[in-house]
Design a protein around this motif. Structure first.
Motif, PDB file in Angstrom:
ATOM      1  N   ARG A  59      -7.038  -8.665  12.741  1.00 24.90           N
ATOM      2  CA  ARG A  59      -7.405  -8.825  11.334  1.00 24.90           C
ATOM      3  C   ARG A  59      -8.655  -9.687  11.214  1.00 24.90           C
ATOM      4  O   ARG A  59      -8.948 -10.503  12.107  1.00 24.90           O
ATOM      5  CB  ARG A  59      -6.253  -9.473  10.548  1.00 24.90           C
ATOM      6  CG  ARG A  59      -5.004  -8.634  10.500  1.00 24.90           C
ATOM      7  CD  ARG A  59      -5.200  -7.334   9.753  1.00 24.90           C
ATOM      8  NE  ARG A  59      -5.648  -7.528   8.401  1.00 24.90           N
ATOM      9  CZ  ARG A  59      -4.846  -7.461   7.331  1.00 24.90           C
ATOM     10  NH1 ARG A  59      -3.572  -7.229   7.475  1.00 24.90           N
ATOM     11  NH2 ARG A  59      -5.333  -7.627   6.117  1.00 24.90           N
TER      12      ARG A  59
ATOM     13  N   ALA B  79       4.935  -5.776   8.617  1.00 26.27           N
ATOM     14  CA  ALA B  79       4.392  -5.457   7.298  1.00 26.27           C
ATOM     15  C   ALA B  79       3.282  -6.423   6.920  1.00 26.27           C
ATOM     16  O   ALA B  79       2.299  -6.032   6.289  1.00 26.27           O
ATOM     17  CB  ALA B  79       5.509  -5.489   6.256  1.00 26.27           C
TER      18      ALA B  79
ATOM     19  N   SER C 291      -0.309  -4.767   5.872  1.00 24.08           N
ATOM     20  CA  SER C 291      -0.668  -4.654   4.458  1.00 24.08           C
ATOM     21  C   SER C 291      -2.100  -5.131   4.248  1.00 24.08           C
ATOM     22  O   SER C 291      -2.473  -6.200   4.714  1.00 24.08           O
ATOM     23  CB  SER C 291       0.300  -5.463   3.607  1.00 24.08           C
ATOM     24  OG  SER C 291       0.033  -6.823   3.754  1.00 24.08           O
ATOM     25  N   PRO C 292      -2.913  -4.318   3.577  1.00 24.85           N
ATOM     26  CA  PRO C 292      -4.317  -4.680   3.387  1.00 24.85           C
ATOM     27  C   PRO C 292      -4.524  -5.802   2.375  1.00 24.85           C
ATOM     28  O   PRO C 292      -5.545  -6.473   2.410  1.00 24.85           O
ATOM     29  CB  PRO C 292      -4.945  -3.373   2.884  1.00 24.85           C
ATOM     30  CG  PRO C 292      -3.817  -2.625   2.279  1.00 24.85           C
ATOM     31  CD  PRO C 292      -2.583  -3.012   3.027  1.00 24.85           C
ATOM     32  N   ASN C 293      -3.542  -6.014   1.494  1.00 22.46           N
ATOM     33  CA  ASN C 293      -3.686  -7.013   0.448  1.00 22.46           C
ATOM     34  C   ASN C 293      -3.145  -8.351   0.935  1.00 22.46           C
ATOM     35  O   ASN C 293      -2.006  -8.438   1.411  1.00 22.46           O
ATOM     36  CB  ASN C 293      -2.904  -6.525  -0.778  1.00 22.46           C
ATOM     37  CG  ASN C 293      -3.118  -7.398  -1.977  1.00 22.46           C
ATOM     38  OD1 ASN C 293      -3.225  -8.609  -1.860  1.00 22.46           O
ATOM     39  ND2 ASN C 293      -3.164  -6.792  -3.140  1.00 22.46           N
TER      40      ASN C 293
ATOM     41  N   HIS D 169       0.196  -9.529  -0.542  1.00 24.51           N
ATOM     42  CA  HIS D 169       1.355  -8.853   0.050  1.00 24.51           C
ATOM     43  C   HIS D 169       1.650  -9.441   1.431  1.00 24.51           C
ATOM     44  O   HIS D 169       2.812  -9.634   1.798  1.00 24.51           O
ATOM     45  CB  HIS D 169       1.103  -7.353   0.159  1.00 24.51           C
ATOM     46  CG  HIS D 169       0.936  -6.691  -1.172  1.00 24.51           C
ATOM     47  ND1 HIS D 169       0.513  -5.394  -1.317  1.00 24.51           N
ATOM     48  CD2 HIS D 169       1.122  -7.160  -2.416  1.00 24.51           C
ATOM     49  CE1 HIS D 169       0.443  -5.097  -2.593  1.00 24.51           C
ATOM     50  NE2 HIS D 169       0.815  -6.157  -3.281  1.00 24.51           N
ATOM     51  N   SER D 170       0.594  -9.741   2.191  1.00 23.76           N
ATOM     52  CA  SER D 170       0.800 -10.352   3.508  1.00 23.76           C
ATOM     53  C   SER D 170       1.576 -11.650   3.362  1.00 23.76           C
ATOM     54  O   SER D 170       2.529 -11.913   4.108  1.00 23.76           O
ATOM     55  CB  SER D 170      -0.546 -10.632   4.167  1.00 23.76           C
ATOM     56  OG  SER D 170      -1.120  -9.443   4.622  1.00 23.76           O
TER      57      SER D 170
ATOM     58  N   PHE E  90       5.236 -10.941   2.595  1.00 23.81           N
ATOM     59  CA  PHE E  90       5.973 -10.463   3.766  1.00 23.81           C
ATOM     60  C   PHE E  90       6.206 -11.598   4.755  1.00 23.81           C
ATOM     61  O   PHE E  90       7.256 -11.658   5.417  1.00 23.81           O
ATOM     62  CB  PHE E  90       5.232  -9.309   4.436  1.00 23.81           C
ATOM     63  CG  PHE E  90       5.409  -8.000   3.734  1.00 23.81           C
ATOM     64  CD1 PHE E  90       6.674  -7.507   3.504  1.00 23.81           C
ATOM     65  CD2 PHE E  90       4.324  -7.270   3.295  1.00 23.81           C
ATOM     66  CE1 PHE E  90       6.856  -6.305   2.846  1.00 23.81           C
ATOM     67  CE2 PHE E  90       4.498  -6.070   2.644  1.00 23.81           C
ATOM     68  CZ  PHE E  90       5.768  -5.587   2.424  1.00 23.81           C
TER      69      PHE E  90
ATOM     70  N   GLU F 162      -7.893 -11.214  -2.039  1.00 19.47           N
ATOM     71  CA  GLU F 162      -6.793 -10.310  -1.712  1.00 19.47           C
ATOM     72  C   GLU F 162      -7.261  -8.887  -1.431  1.00 19.47           C
ATOM     73  O   GLU F 162      -6.479  -8.064  -0.981  1.00 19.47           O
ATOM     74  CB  GLU F 162      -5.762 -10.297  -2.845  1.00 19.47           C
ATOM     75  CG  GLU F 162      -6.262  -9.726  -4.151  1.00 19.47           C
ATOM     76  CD  GLU F 162      -6.807 -10.806  -5.053  1.00 19.47           C
ATOM     77  OE1 GLU F 162      -7.221 -11.842  -4.515  1.00 19.47           O
ATOM     78  OE2 GLU F 162      -6.827 -10.610  -6.274  1.00 19.47           O
TER      79      GLU F 162
ATOM     80  N   ALA G 202      -8.951  -5.589   0.317  1.00 19.48           N
ATOM     81  CA  ALA G 202      -8.887  -5.142   1.708  1.00 19.48           C
ATOM     82  C   ALA G 202     -10.215  -5.442   2.401  1.00 19.48           C
ATOM     83  O   ALA G 202     -11.279  -5.423   1.782  1.00 19.48           O
ATOM     84  CB  ALA G 202      -8.609  -3.652   1.753  1.00 19.48           C
TER      85      ALA G 202
END
Lengths: 100, 168
Positions: free
Chosen positions: A25, B19, B23-25, B28-29, B32, B78, B80
């Motif tokens: 990432r 997850a 997750s690209p956002n 959301h990361s 999770f 947030e 992506a």
């Protein structure tokens, strides 16, 4: 009873997931979250060993790790905010002011 | 019974971690990651560590995740990341090396004949009283040092904020 090796295997899997997050990432915040995941997996292994040896010392170490992690997150996120103020990005590939 | 509970919780923890990576956002990361932390706290309960269960929920699931979500929303980070890769071989190489590391760790753990199996757990071996007794006798000096560490962290955050504000 759950064998200790199951906990250590789970801890290894979570640690590797954290490593994958750090190397793939590029959002600095997600990198940070991956580091937290790795710290947590190490904590899980320590607590499992503490339970196997019936020794409270392992849990004390985990307590100190949690304290240090809290301090680390506060300073790290402040650094990220400072970097964002000057660079306007959290993408670690965009931050290359030290490139020779 | 305990084994079933372990497998369910372990599956939730791994699913939360995966997850979080996918997750690209970033919001959301963070959520999770919260799921993963709560699952790990349940594992602490299974390992008879009620004090660490509470600390995990309060410090990690409470404070740290809230801090993450605050910063993500503050920076508006947030969205992506773009899919364009600067280093083409970065992702495959990283995944390969991670798989090799996992294989090594799994080999060492499964081979480990020195790994003591958990036998009849004494339920009270890590009661909050025992932890407090150890913390305030044997580990008193490290405990006091953490106070300085937290103070240093607070001062550091304030200094970083002030120097950043002066520049802009």
């Amino acid at each position: 009873m759950v064998p200790t090796s199951y906990y250590v295997l789970l801890s290894a899997v979570l640690f590797i997931l954290g490593v994958i997050g750090v190397v793939t990432r590029r959002n600095a915040l997600v990198l940070f979250m991956s580091v937290e995941l790795m710290l947590n997996s190490a904590n899980l292994a320590l607590v499992a060993f503490a339970a196997a040896r019936q020794d409270v010392a392992g849990q004390i170490v985990v307590f100190f790790v949690i304290v240090v992690a809290a301090a680390e997150v506060a300073v790290g996120l402040a650094l990220l905010v400072a970097i964002f103020r000057s660079k306007r990005t959290t993408d670690v590939d965009e931050i290359h002011a030290l490139r020779g | 019974m305990e084994l079933i509970l372990f497998f369910i919780t372990a599956a939730i923890a791994v699913a939360g971690a995966v997850a979080m990576l996918l997750s690209p956002n970033a919001i959301h990361s963070a959520l999770f990651l919260l799921l993963n932390f709560v699952a790990i706290s349940v594992l602490y309960l299974l390992l008879r560590a009620p004090f660490l269960f509470a600390v995990q929920l309060i410090v990690y699931a409470g404070a740290i995740i809230v801090l993450f979500i605050f910063v993500v929303m503050l920076l508006g980070a947030e969205h992506a990341e773009d899919e364009r890769e600067r280093i083409a071989w970065q992702r495959p190489l990283g995944l390969t090396l991670a798989a090799m590391l996992l294989g090594l760790m799994g080999y060492i753990v499964l081979r480990g004949d020195q790994m003591a199996p958990v036998t009849a757990l004494n339920e009270q071996f890590a009661s909050p009283e025992r932890i407090a007794a150890a913390l305030f006798t044997t580990y008193l000096l490290p405990f006091e040092i953490t106070a300085f560490l937290l103070l240093a962290a607070v001062v550091g955050v304030v200094v970083l904020h002030l120097s950043g504000a002066k520049r802009t």
